[in-house]
Write an enzyme that holds these catalytic residues in place. Structure first.
Site, mmCIF file in Angstrom:
data_model
loop_
_atom_site.group_PDB
_atom_site.id
_atom_site.type_symbol
_atom_site.label_atom_id
_atom_site.label_comp_id
_atom_site.label_asym_id
_atom_site.label_seq_id
_atom_site.Cartn_x
_atom_site.Cartn_y
_atom_site.Cartn_z
ATOM 1 N N ASP A 26 0.647 -1.472 -0.348
ATOM 2 C CA ASP A 26 0.092 0.154 -0.081
ATOM 3 C C ASP A 26 0.670 1.096 -0.121
ATOM 4 O OD1 ASP A 26 -3.208 0.085 0.300
ATOM 5 O OD2 ASP A 26 -2.244 1.982 1.084
ATOM 6 N N LYS A 77 -19.100 -8.112 -13.135
ATOM 7 C CA LYS A 77 -19.761 -7.559 -11.793
ATOM 8 C C LYS A 77 -20.242 -6.233 -11.698
ATOM 9 C CE LYS A 77 -18.707 -5.565 -7.498
ATOM 10 N NZ LYS A 77 -16.826 -5.234 -6.904
ATOM 11 N N GLU A 104 -13.647 -8.566 -8.070
ATOM 12 C CA GLU A 104 -14.265 -9.611 -6.615
ATOM 13 C C GLU A 104 -15.809 -8.962 -6.619
ATOM 14 O OE1 GLU A 104 -11.764 -10.866 -4.217
ATOM 15 O OE2 GLU A 104 -14.139 -11.657 -4.078
ATOM 16 N N CYS A 107 -19.833 0.775 -2.996
ATOM 17 C CA CYS A 107 -19.791 0.485 -4.352
ATOM 18 C C CYS A 107 -21.251 0.161 -4.806
ATOM 19 C CB CYS A 107 -19.837 -1.521 -3.976
ATOM 20 S SG CYS A 107 -18.523 -1.730 -3.014
ATOM 21 N N THR A 159 -11.585 2.146 -6.480
ATOM 22 C CA THR A 159 -11.962 2.607 -7.976
ATOM 23 C C THR A 159 -13.214 4.215 -7.492
ATOM 24 O OG1 THR A 159 -13.421 0.501 -8.889
ATOM 25 C CG2 THR A 159 -11.238 1.382 -9.860
HETATM 26 C C1 UDX Z 1 -22.075 -5.548 -2.399
HETATM 27 C C2 UDX Z 1 -22.907 -6.656 -3.854
HETATM 28 O O1 UDX Z 1 -22.892 -7.194 -2.874
HETATM 29 C C3 UDX Z 1 -20.931 -6.535 -3.591
HETATM 30 O O2 UDX Z 1 -21.498 -8.135 -3.892
HETATM 31 C C4 UDX Z 1 -20.373 -6.286 -4.468
HETATM 32 O O3 UDX Z 1 -18.755 -6.946 -4.585
HETATM 33 C C5 UDX Z 1 -19.932 -4.665 -3.824
HETATM 34 O O4 UDX Z 1 -21.437 -4.261 -3.640
HETATM 35 P P1 UDX Z 1 -21.818 -4.096 -0.402
HETATM 36 O O5 UDX Z 1 -21.962 -2.852 -1.042
HETATM 37 O O6 UDX Z 1 -20.843 -4.899 1.088
HETATM 38 O O7 UDX Z 1 -21.867 -5.337 -1.559
HETATM 39 O O8 UDX Z 1 -23.279 -4.047 0.227
HETATM 40 P P2 UDX Z 1 -24.537 -5.211 0.168
HETATM 41 O O9 UDX Z 1 -24.780 -6.498 1.089
HETATM 42 O O10 UDX Z 1 -25.181 -5.444 -1.799
HETATM 43 O O11 UDX Z 1 -25.153 -4.550 0.318
HETATM 44 C C6 UDX Z 1 -25.190 -3.107 -0.059
HETATM 45 C C7 UDX Z 1 -26.591 -2.132 0.034
HETATM 46 O O12 UDX Z 1 -28.356 -2.443 0.334
HETATM 47 C C8 UDX Z 1 -26.959 -1.489 1.419
HETATM 48 O O13 UDX Z 1 -26.954 -0.249 2.144
HETATM 49 C C9 UDX Z 1 -27.898 -2.793 2.184
HETATM 50 O O14 UDX Z 1 -28.539 -1.978 2.985
HETATM 51 C C10 UDX Z 1 -29.170 -2.714 1.107
HETATM 52 N N1 UDX Z 1 -29.878 -3.804 0.849
HETATM 53 C C11 UDX Z 1 -29.773 -4.623 0.732
HETATM 54 C C12 UDX Z 1 -31.305 -3.210 1.266
HETATM 55 O O15 UDX Z 1 -31.415 -2.008 1.087
HETATM 56 N N2 UDX Z 1 -32.643 -4.499 0.788
HETATM 57 C C13 UDX Z 1 -32.185 -5.592 0.684
HETATM 58 O O16 UDX Z 1 -32.398 -6.630 -0.047
HETATM 59 C C14 UDX Z 1 -30.218 -5.721 -0.028
#
Ligand code: UDX
Length: 457
Positions: A44, A226, A170, A282, A105
């Site tokens: 890093d 992705k 990923e 993300c 990113t």
């Molecule tokens: C996401 C993708 O799931 C993952 O595959 C990718 O690599 C990165 O982005 P992450 O951001 O860690 O992962 O969270 P995730 O569990 O997907 O939830 C994203 C958001 O959606 C959260 O704010 C969560 O509260 C919201 N969410 C999720 C809902 O509002 N309703 C749902 O049913 C599911």
């Protein structure tokens, strides 16, 4: 007489691996590869991050990561010694046969497009030191077409013949990062040579032997898997939130609706939780970057629906503010509001684009006195929104409150005792932004329970 000696085949040494960028993605990937038996060097550019990881400390909250890190970081008592860290690209190039690029990113300020400067800098810094054949593997989420461009840069800059690039997106979720890395749903590799595929099969031999599907594609398809997955997941969430809007208008119950829809195998239960919508580092920025890239490719129409997905999502935050105002007799001025949750989702201390904090901020700006509590995200929340008040417990946040807002569904909040909390608040109004509290339980303790997309009574 000729003696035939049994030939002793030496087991081929495993490739050595570097991981460039040690944030959520990189730190987890590095630790997981060490767990799989590889020698790993994490790089890093931030010396503080390297110092803390070298002590076996994870600079963010991710369940289980600290344990595997400490099992492998070299120099720690009882560790395998397979994992070490550096800030030097010269060391990384000398060490690795395979170099995973895991830098972030982010969204460009004021634009939808993705900021590729960290990925570009990583390739530009590493490639000139590649003096022997090496495989550079991108993991960061990038606009489609980036891998082909970066592959050309690696070939131009590396002094060695046989330095090449592959793409291996990923899919890890925060809060499940270790599990998602060691046992992903699938492994996707975009390659341009058999050698790259062979090396990546060697890296992932264990999960593949355990049955994880391994898909080989070209570079653009790997990048697209992705962004398409994130577009689909965002669409599913905004779809159910749009249904919540209809339920509000028609006095239906979106939670029951989602449950019933989910029994259809073709639809499935997951990602149909209605509420204040998606946030985090993300989904929001990835769908915007995807739209921006489609525009550059002359295919903007194909993704114009994502604009609607984004608006539905952002509207949920405003609706929660309105529901709070309505509950508090039409005015937020001088009202005390307790906000339970600051992280963008439970089991994370990440507050990037957090719907909970965004709502807390809007309520504060519109005159409410907002007190926030989160089990893990307090420090990050304070840095981002220093003007909000913060309490050390849920009960302290709720003390004297005119309304309690449940905005991140931590288990601790589901286990709150409505009768005990009723003793400390000014008025018993609970607003459930995540639809995970039990309305019957709260109503039994004489609370008014309100939620988006659910009937009032
Ligand atoms: C996401 C993708 O799931 C993952 O595959 C990718 O690599 C990165 O982005 P992450 O951001 O860690 O992962 O969270 P995730 O569990 O997907 O939830 C994203 C958001 O959606 C959260 O704010 C969560 O509260 C919201 N969410 C999720 C809902 O509002 N309703 C749902 O049913 C599911």
């Amino acid at each position: 007489m000729l003696m035939t000696m049994p030939t002793q085949t030496q087991p081929r040494a495993l490739p050595k691996i570097t991981v460039i960028g040690t944030g959520y993605l990189g730190a987890t990937h590095a630790a997981a590869l060490a767990e799989l038996g590889f020698e790993v060097l994490g790089l890093d550019v931030l010396p503080d991050k390297i110092a803390s990881l070298s002590r076996g400390e994870v600079p963010f909250y991710e369940p289980g990561l600290g344990d595997i890190l400490r099992r492998h970081v070299s120099g720690l008592p009882g560790s395998s010694g397979r994992l070490s860290f550096t800030t030097s690209y010269t060391d990384a190039a000398a060490f690795g046969d395979i170099h995973f690029i895991c830098v972030n990113t982010p969204q460009k300020p004021g634009e939808y497009a993705c900021d590729m400067s960290y990925v570009d800098a990583a390739v530009e810094s590493l490639a000139p030191h590649l003096t022997r054949p090496a495989l550079v593997v991108g993991k960061s989420t990038v606009p489609v077409g980036s891998a082909a461009r970066l592959a050309r840069r690696v070939a131009e800059l590396a002094p060695a013949e046989g330095a090449e690039l592959a793409w291996n997106p990923e899919f890890l979720r925060e809060g499940f990062a270790v599990e998602d890395t060691l046992r992903p749903d699938r492994i996707v590799v975009g390659v341009t040579s058999e050698r790259a595929e062979t090396l990546l099969r060697e890296v992932y031999a264990k999960p593949v032997a355990e049955g994880v599907p391994f898909l080989v594609t070209d570079l653009p398809t790997a990048e697209l898997v992705k962004t398409a997955a994130n577009a689909f997941l965002s669409t599913k969430i905004s779809f159910i939130n749009a249904m919540a809007e209809i339920c509000e208008a028609a006095d239906g119950d979106v939670v029951k609706l989602a449950e019933a829809l989910g029994h259809d195998d073709r639809i499935g239960k997951k990602f149909l939780r209605a509420g204040i919508g998606f946030g985090g580092g993300c989904l929001p920025k990835d769908i915007r970057a995807f739209m921006a890239r489609a525009g550059e490719l002359g295919a903007s129409e194909a993704l114009s629906f994502l604009r609607e997905i984004d608006s539905i999502n952002m509207r949920r935050r405003a609706s929660m503010v309105e529901l709070t105002r309505e509950t508090l007799d039409g005015s937020l001025l001088g009202k005390r509001v307790a906000v339970l949750g600051a992280a963008f989702k439970p089991d994370s201390d990440d507050v990037r684009d957090s719907p909970a904090l965004n709502i807390a901020g809007q309520l504060h700006l519109q005159g409410a006195e907002v007190t926030v509590y989160d089990p893990k995200a307090m420090e990050n929340a304070k840095r981002l929104f220093p003007t909000l008040r913060y309490a050390a417990t849920a009960t302290e946040a709720a003390t004297g409150a005119h309304a309690v807002l449940h905005l991140t569904e931590w288990r601790e909040f589901r286990e709150l005792d409505p009768a005990a909390l009723a003793e400390v608040v000014s008025t018993r109004h609970v607003l459930d932004g995540r639809n995970t509290l039990d309305p019957a339980l709260w109503r039994k303790a004489n609370w008014t329970y309100r939620a988006l997309g659910r009937p009032t009574a």
